[in-house]
Scaffold this motif. Structure first.
Motif, PDB file in Angstrom:
ATOM      1  N   LEU A  50       1.067  -1.196   0.011  1.00 49.83           N
ATOM      2  CA  LEU A  50      -0.026  -0.055   0.056  1.00 49.83           C
ATOM      3  C   LEU A  50       0.867   1.333   0.106  1.00 49.83           C
ATOM      4  CD1 LEU A  50      -2.908  -0.833   2.411  1.00 49.83           C
ATOM      5  CD2 LEU A  50      -2.999  -0.727  -0.082  1.00 49.83           C
ATOM      6  N   VAL A  51       1.854   1.301   0.811  1.00 51.52           N
ATOM      7  CA  VAL A  51       3.064   2.517   0.732  1.00 51.52           C
ATOM      8  C   VAL A  51       3.208   2.927  -0.671  1.00 51.52           C
ATOM      9  CG1 VAL A  51       5.239   3.111   1.421  1.00 51.52           C
ATOM     10  CG2 VAL A  51       3.555   2.127   3.103  1.00 51.52           C
ATOM     11  N   VAL A  52       3.915   1.742  -1.236  1.00 52.91           N
ATOM     12  CA  VAL A  52       4.458   1.580  -2.563  1.00 52.91           C
ATOM     13  C   VAL A  52       3.406   2.069  -3.561  1.00 52.91           C
ATOM     14  CG1 VAL A  52       5.381   0.434  -4.633  1.00 52.91           C
ATOM     15  CG2 VAL A  52       6.232   0.455  -2.473  1.00 52.91           C
ATOM     16  N   VAL A  53       2.170   1.547  -3.640  1.00 53.91           N
ATOM     17  CA  VAL A  53       1.210   1.841  -4.414  1.00 53.91           C
ATOM     18  C   VAL A  53       0.604   3.393  -4.491  1.00 53.91           C
ATOM     19  CG1 VAL A  53      -1.198   1.105  -5.337  1.00 53.91           C
ATOM     20  CG2 VAL A  53       0.512  -0.386  -4.987  1.00 53.91           C
ATOM     21  N   GLY A 108       1.542   6.749   0.382  1.00 49.08           N
ATOM     22  CA  GLY A 108       0.863   7.092   1.692  1.00 49.08           C
ATOM     23  C   GLY A 108       1.678   6.808   2.955  1.00 49.08           C
ATOM     24  N   TRP A 109       3.067   7.313   3.023  1.00 50.64           N
ATOM     25  CA  TRP A 109       4.006   6.920   4.043  1.00 50.64           C
ATOM     26  C   TRP A 109       3.265   7.683   5.414  1.00 50.64           C
ATOM     27  CZ3 TRP A 109       7.274   3.739   5.613  1.00 50.64           C
ATOM     28  CH2 TRP A 109       7.995   3.759   6.795  1.00 50.64           C
ATOM     29  N   MET A 119       2.209   5.687   8.777  1.00 50.30           N
ATOM     30  CA  MET A 119       2.957   5.861   9.914  1.00 50.30           C
ATOM     31  C   MET A 119       1.855   6.397  11.229  1.00 50.30           C
ATOM     32  SD  MET A 119       5.905   5.063   9.799  1.00 50.30           S
ATOM     33  CE  MET A 119       6.351   5.646  11.522  1.00 50.30           C
ATOM     34  N   THR A 120       0.498   6.953  10.766  1.00 58.92           N
ATOM     35  CA  THR A 120      -0.396   7.305  11.546  1.00 58.92           C
ATOM     36  C   THR A 120      -1.040   5.939  12.164  1.00 58.92           C
ATOM     37  OG1 THR A 120      -0.688   9.499  10.538  1.00 58.92           O
ATOM     38  CG2 THR A 120      -2.601   8.471  12.086  1.00 58.92           C
ATOM     39  N   GLN A 121      -1.462   5.139  11.190  1.00 56.87           N
ATOM     40  CA  GLN A 121      -2.039   3.683  11.497  1.00 56.87           C
ATOM     41  C   GLN A 121      -1.152   2.984  12.324  1.00 56.87           C
ATOM     42  OE1 GLN A 121      -5.129   2.942  10.993  1.00 56.87           O
ATOM     43  NE2 GLN A 121      -5.535   4.910   9.851  1.00 56.87           N
ATOM     44  N   ALA A 122      -0.002   2.936  12.191  1.00 57.49           N
ATOM     45  CA  ALA A 122       1.031   2.181  12.862  1.00 57.49           C
ATOM     46  C   ALA A 122       0.812   2.756  14.318  1.00 57.49           C
ATOM     47  CB  ALA A 122       2.389   2.110  12.100  1.00 57.49           C
ATOM     48  N   SER A 123       1.064   3.988  14.267  1.00 60.87           N
ATOM     49  CA  SER A 123       1.063   4.383  15.938  1.00 60.87           C
ATOM     50  C   SER A 123      -0.302   4.165  16.444  1.00 60.87           C
ATOM     51  CB  SER A 123       1.315   5.944  15.831  1.00 60.87           C
ATOM     52  OG  SER A 123       0.172   6.898  15.186  1.00 60.87           O
TER      53      SER A 123
END
Length: 68
Positions: free
Chosen positions: A45-48, A51-52, A56-60
């Motif tokens: 998803l980041v590559v496509v 949306g880095w 990062m927001t979701q990971a946090s």
């Protein structure tokens, strides 16, 4: 007769499925297993979408939930 079938239904609800070896599944997954399952999709998803920041927001958010 109604009482008997009610008790039988309650007993049936309390039973769990067993896995081979006689163990009962716990129903939970280790957090590292969950991360290993989600990480490849997150990378795609980041590559496509590029949306880095969103990743990062979701990971946090996930880290915050796991910390509870």
């Amino acid at each position: 007769m109604v009482q008997t079938s009610g008790r039988t239904a309650l007993r049936a609800q309390g039973r769990r499925a067993t896995v081979p070896g006689g163990r009962q599944p716990s129903g939970t997954r280790h957090p590292l297993v969950a991360v290993a399952m989600v990480l490849p999709l997150a990378c795609v998803l980041v590559v496509v979408f590029g949306g880095w920041e969103a990743v990062m927001t979701q990971a946090s958010s996930v880290v915050g939930m796991l910390g509870r």
